[in-house]
Scaffold this motif. Structure first.
Motif, PDB file in Angstrom:
ATOM      1  N   GLY A  74     -14.211  -5.937  -6.117  1.00 48.03           N
ATOM      2  CA  GLY A  74     -13.529  -5.835  -7.445  1.00 48.03           C
ATOM      3  C   GLY A  74     -12.088  -5.986  -7.462  1.00 48.03           C
ATOM      4  N   LEU A  75     -11.537  -5.244  -6.751  1.00 45.65           N
ATOM      5  CA  LEU A  75      -9.947  -5.080  -6.592  1.00 45.65           C
ATOM      6  C   LEU A  75      -9.654  -6.162  -5.670  1.00 45.65           C
ATOM      7  CD1 LEU A  75      -9.711  -1.074  -5.409  1.00 45.65           C
ATOM      8  CD2 LEU A  75      -8.837  -2.208  -7.769  1.00 45.65           C
ATOM      9  N   GLN A  76     -10.217  -6.535  -4.739  1.00 47.82           N
ATOM     10  CA  GLN A  76     -10.057  -7.398  -3.847  1.00 47.82           C
ATOM     11  C   GLN A  76      -9.918  -8.739  -4.938  1.00 47.82           C
ATOM     12  OE1 GLN A  76     -12.211  -8.260  -0.600  1.00 47.82           O
ATOM     13  NE2 GLN A  76     -10.824  -9.649   0.269  1.00 47.82           N
ATOM     14  N   ALA A  77     -10.973  -9.105  -5.510  1.00 45.06           N
ATOM     15  CA  ALA A  77     -11.158 -10.500  -6.289  1.00 45.06           C
ATOM     16  C   ALA A  77      -9.997 -10.459  -7.453  1.00 45.06           C
ATOM     17  CB  ALA A  77     -12.537 -10.581  -6.929  1.00 45.06           C
TER      18      ALA A  77
ATOM     19  N   ASN B 173       1.492   2.871  -6.257  1.00 38.86           N
ATOM     20  CA  ASN B 173       0.205   2.705  -5.768  1.00 38.86           C
ATOM     21  C   ASN B 173      -0.589   3.919  -5.092  1.00 38.86           C
ATOM     22  OD1 ASN B 173      -0.266   0.068  -6.596  1.00 38.86           O
ATOM     23  ND2 ASN B 173       1.023  -0.561  -4.904  1.00 38.86           N
ATOM     24  N   LEU B 174      -0.028   4.975  -5.311  1.00 39.28           N
ATOM     25  CA  LEU B 174      -0.174   6.366  -4.781  1.00 39.28           C
ATOM     26  C   LEU B 174      -1.687   6.778  -5.090  1.00 39.28           C
ATOM     27  CD1 LEU B 174       0.195   8.964  -2.833  1.00 39.28           C
ATOM     28  CD2 LEU B 174       1.030   9.948  -4.907  1.00 39.28           C
ATOM     29  N   LYS B 175      -1.998   6.623  -6.492  1.00 38.38           N
ATOM     30  CA  LYS B 175      -3.347   6.623  -6.916  1.00 38.38           C
ATOM     31  C   LYS B 175      -4.479   5.929  -6.112  1.00 38.38           C
ATOM     32  CE  LYS B 175      -2.216   8.606 -11.548  1.00 38.38           C
ATOM     33  NZ  LYS B 175      -2.037   8.096 -12.925  1.00 38.38           N
ATOM     34  N   MET B 176      -4.095   4.416  -6.038  1.00 36.92           N
ATOM     35  CA  MET B 176      -5.059   3.782  -5.475  1.00 36.92           C
ATOM     36  C   MET B 176      -5.216   4.032  -3.855  1.00 36.92           C
ATOM     37  SD  MET B 176      -6.086  -0.219  -5.699  1.00 36.92           S
ATOM     38  CE  MET B 176      -5.061  -0.460  -7.098  1.00 36.92           C
ATOM     39  N   ASN B 177      -4.277   4.178  -3.352  1.00 37.81           N
ATOM     40  CA  ASN B 177      -4.425   4.784  -1.890  1.00 37.81           C
ATOM     41  C   ASN B 177      -5.174   6.072  -1.784  1.00 37.81           C
ATOM     42  OD1 ASN B 177      -2.717   2.521  -1.237  1.00 37.81           O
ATOM     43  ND2 ASN B 177      -0.837   3.698  -1.135  1.00 37.81           N
TER      44      ASN B 177
ATOM     45  N   PRO C  72       0.926  -1.203   0.097  1.00 37.94           N
ATOM     46  CA  PRO C  72       0.184   0.025   0.000  1.00 37.94           C
ATOM     47  C   PRO C  72       0.943   1.228  -0.072  1.00 37.94           C
ATOM     48  CG  PRO C  72      -0.182  -0.974   2.192  1.00 37.94           C
ATOM     49  CD  PRO C  72       0.643  -1.993   1.169  1.00 37.94           C
ATOM     50  N   ASN C  73       2.033   1.414   0.533  1.00 39.63           N
ATOM     51  CA  ASN C  73       2.791   2.436   0.542  1.00 39.63           C
ATOM     52  C   ASN C  73       3.742   2.725  -0.781  1.00 39.63           C
ATOM     53  OD1 ASN C  73       1.673   3.257   2.992  1.00 39.63           O
ATOM     54  ND2 ASN C  73       2.941   1.904   4.152  1.00 39.63           N
ATOM     55  N   SER C  74       3.819   1.938  -1.748  1.00 38.63           N
ATOM     56  CA  SER C  74       4.759   1.904  -2.715  1.00 38.63           C
ATOM     57  C   SER C  74       4.327   3.159  -3.599  1.00 38.63           C
ATOM     58  CB  SER C  74       4.661   0.726  -3.402  1.00 38.63           C
ATOM     59  OG  SER C  74       3.605   0.416  -4.056  1.00 38.63           O
TER      60      SER C  74
END
Length: 184
Positions: free
Chosen positions: A48-51, A14-18, A9-11
């Motif tokens: 959906g993201l999780q799946a 992945n800033l947009k996703m966070n 999560p902190n990379s």
């Protein structure tokens, strides 16, 4: 919410996703009860993201977003036009997501049974106690999304989770009471 070994999560990538997770979490925390269709859409997006992460393995960023968007749009449309069905599906997905997230926070790998039991509990709760269950579920899911955005392994996570859940429930409960006062 995401597979332990595939999502960091902190990379920087992945800033947009966070940011999206955190913003969605805040919206659910304060308006989940008022905007049921949005609650179901955001829960669908998160599911959906999780799946996509769990079942498709490592994928490009756009594939994750596409899976999330498709599930979120389907959820929002269901909520708008088929509310009773959406209540069951939304409750099931929210309960399942919460159960999986709690299992991961406790350091265990969630199995399908955990997701199924959490889903059934969420669906029944949302159907029987719609307003209050929606307030609690949207506060839990909103908190889960915010925590996911900032990293669930930080030492402050349990305290922050409790504070966010309480704030979401109190804020939305006040909205509910004000709306019921207007009806009476």
């Amino acid at each position: 919410m995401f597979a332990e070994s595939r999502y960091t999560p902190n990379s920087p990538e992945n800033l947009k996703m966070n940011l999206l997770l955190a913003a969605s979490g805040v919206v659910l925390l304060v308006l989940g009860w008022k905007l049921f269709w949005l609650f179901v859409g955001v829960v669908g997006f998160a599911a959906g993201l999780q799946a996509a992460q769990l079942y498709l393995g490592p994928q490009p960023f756009w594939v994750l977003w596409a899976a999330g968007l498709v599930c979120g749009i389907i959820g929002a449309i269901l909520a708008l036009f088929f509310q009773k069905i959406a209540i069951g599906i939304g409750g099931f997905v929210a309960g399942s997501t919460i159960a999986v997230q709690l299992t991961l926070m406790l350091g265990y790998h969630p199995g399908m049974l955990v997701a199924l039991i959490g889903g059934v509990v969420g669906a029944v709760a949302l159907y029987l106690l719609f307003d209050w269950a929606l307030i609690v579920l949207s506060s839990l899911v909103g908190t889960s999304l915010i925590i996911e955005a900032f990293g669930r392994h930080a030492p402050y996570v349990p305290v922050l989770s409790a504070v966010l859940i309480a704030a979401g429930v109190i804020f939305q409960a006040r909205l509910l009471m004000v709306s019921r006062k207007d009806i009476l």
